[in-house]
Write a protein that holds these residues in place. Structure first.
Motif, short mmCIF file in Angstrom:
data_model
loop_
_atom_site.label_atom_id
_atom_site.label_comp_id
_atom_site.label_asym_id
_atom_site.label_seq_id
_atom_site.Cartn_x
_atom_site.Cartn_y
_atom_site.Cartn_z
N ASP A 1 0.23 -0.99 0.15
CA ASP A 1 -0.22 0.16 -0.03
C ASP A 1 0.71 0.97 -0.01
O ASP A 1 1.85 1.21 0.79
CB ASP A 1 -0.68 -0.17 1.60
N ARG B 1 -2.97 5.48 -0.62
CA ARG B 1 -4.08 4.71 -0.47
C ARG B 1 -4.54 4.23 -1.93
O ARG B 1 -5.38 3.88 -2.73
CB ARG B 1 -5.03 5.79 -0.79
N ARG C 1 -3.33 0.67 -3.14
CA ARG C 1 -2.32 -0.89 -3.24
C ARG C 1 -2.20 -1.58 -4.53
O ARG C 1 -2.73 -1.54 -5.54
CB ARG C 1 -4.11 -2.08 -2.77
N ASP D 1 -10.81 -8.34 -0.34
CA ASP D 1 -10.10 -7.46 0.37
C ASP D 1 -10.04 -5.52 -0.34
O ASP D 1 -10.40 -5.19 0.68
CB ASP D 1 -8.45 -8.04 1.29
N ALA D 2 -9.11 -5.39 -1.01
CA ALA D 2 -9.29 -4.29 -1.38
C ALA D 2 -10.65 -3.45 -2.27
O ALA D 2 -10.63 -2.33 -1.76
CB ALA D 2 -8.35 -4.06 -2.91
N ALA E 1 -13.04 -3.71 -0.55
CA ALA E 1 -13.89 -3.87 1.04
C ALA E 1 -13.05 -2.89 1.99
O ALA E 1 -13.92 -2.00 3.26
CB ALA E 1 -14.25 -4.89 1.64
N ASP E 2 -11.91 -1.88 1.65
CA ASP E 2 -10.53 -1.52 2.61
C ASP E 2 -10.92 -0.44 2.33
O ASP E 2 -10.67 0.71 0.94
CB ASP E 2 -9.50 -1.94 2.25
N PRO E 3 -12.04 0.50 3.31
CA PRO E 3 -11.94 2.45 3.47
C PRO E 3 -10.50 2.66 3.06
O PRO E 3 -11.15 4.28 2.86
CB PRO E 3 -13.20 2.48 3.86
N ALA E 4 -9.17 2.21 3.38
CA ALA E 4 -8.21 2.92 3.29
C ALA E 4 -7.65 2.81 1.70
O ALA E 4 -6.65 3.45 1.17
CB ALA E 4 -7.43 2.46 3.65
N VAL E 5 -8.64 2.00 0.65
CA VAL E 5 -7.78 2.00 -0.96
C VAL E 5 -8.95 2.25 -1.46
O VAL E 5 -9.65 2.36 -1.70
CB VAL E 5 -8.03 0.20 -0.53
N LYS F 1 -13.89 -0.45 -7.91
CA LYS F 1 -12.64 1.20 -7.85
C LYS F 1 -12.18 1.35 -8.40
O LYS F 1 -11.92 -0.03 -9.51
CB LYS F 1 -12.49 1.34 -6.57
#
Length: 263
Positions: free
Chosen positions: A6, A9, A11, A38-39, A41-45, A93
């Protein structure tokens, strides 16, 4: 199997079977599927980049496992090819590909799911379906004509010929061709521009960009799956895999002649 990093923001997923030219066996299909989920669902990605380790992007489906499937000695993974394509098709995304080397089969058709494709100037792709005696996959029968137009898509999907990076850009299959040493930096530079934006805005914008395809992707995959089912393990596919093992060119004319004589 797959490396995950990462930065700002973004990945980066690196396909990591370099000794097998990053060919997708069931384990790599599963790992990539889960990494994409996973990416998503990840709010940081905000943005995902997929690239390959070594000299290949991906040599496509592992032909050893394809031969095992034909022989009945095959163990399916948890998600496999269908699960990974599901994730690519539904990935909400922005998805970038940094095609660092050769891409065959799914290593080529996954370009149809990317929002931006960057290719090394030394990279090239091949859709080898007719040389394997099978049919197109991963909704490429819809995504490639949408990107390239019917005639160029027909050549790419039917010829089993190599297509270089510059030609991919000219056709509309790739966004930029970049010097090999600059590929990942240039891809990340563009990815970070998008990653600085609101994720909600990126997701909704991608959704409306793709809305015109509607359910055509699912319909294309259903047709392709049926064509693949009819051809996988058939005379042409068996000849192709035998020729591959024997390091010779397949003789499809002889296969067709036998079929005509028997039919």
């Amino acid at each position: 199997m797959i490396r995950i990093e990462d930065t700002d923001r973004v990945r980066v997923l690196t396909l990591d079977r370099p000794d097998a030219l990053n060919a997708f066996n069931e384990a790599l299909y599963d790992a990539t599927c889960e990494a994409l989920a996973d990416a998503a669902a990840d709010p940081a990605v905000a943005v995902v980049v997929i690239t390959g380790a070594g000299r290949a992007f991906s040599a496509g489906t592992d032909l050893i496992e394809m031969a095992q499937r034909n022989s009945g000695a095959f163990t399916a993974g948890k998600h496999g090819f269908p699960g990974m394509v599901d994730q690519l098709a539904a990935f909400p995304k922005p998805l970038f590909l940094a095609v660092n080397g050769l891409g065959l089969g799914i290593g080529a058709t996954m370009l149809g799911f990317a929002d931006l494709v960057f290719m090394s100037t030394e990279a090239r792709i091949k859709c080898p379906f007719t040389s394997l005696g099978v049919a197109p996959e991963a909704a490429s029968s819809v995504t490639f004509p949408a990107l390239l137009g019917r005639q160029q898509a027909a050549w790419v999907l039917l010829s089993s010929e190599w297509i270089g990076a510059a030609e991919c850009v000219d056709m509309g299959l790739a966004f930029k061709a970049v010097a090999p040493d600059d590929l990942l930096d240039e891809t990340l530079r563009h990815a970070k521009v998008l990653a600085s934006k609101s994720i909600a805005s990126l997701v909704e914008s991608k959704k409306v960009l793709l809305a015109g395809l509607g359910d055509r992707l699912a319909q294309a995959r259903a047709r392709e799956d049926e064509a693949f089912r009819l051809l996988l393990g058939g005379p042409a596919n068996r000849e192709a895999l035998t020729a591959f093992a024997e390091r010779r060119d397949p003789d499809f004319a002889a296969v067709d002649a036998r079929a005509a004589a028997e039919g």
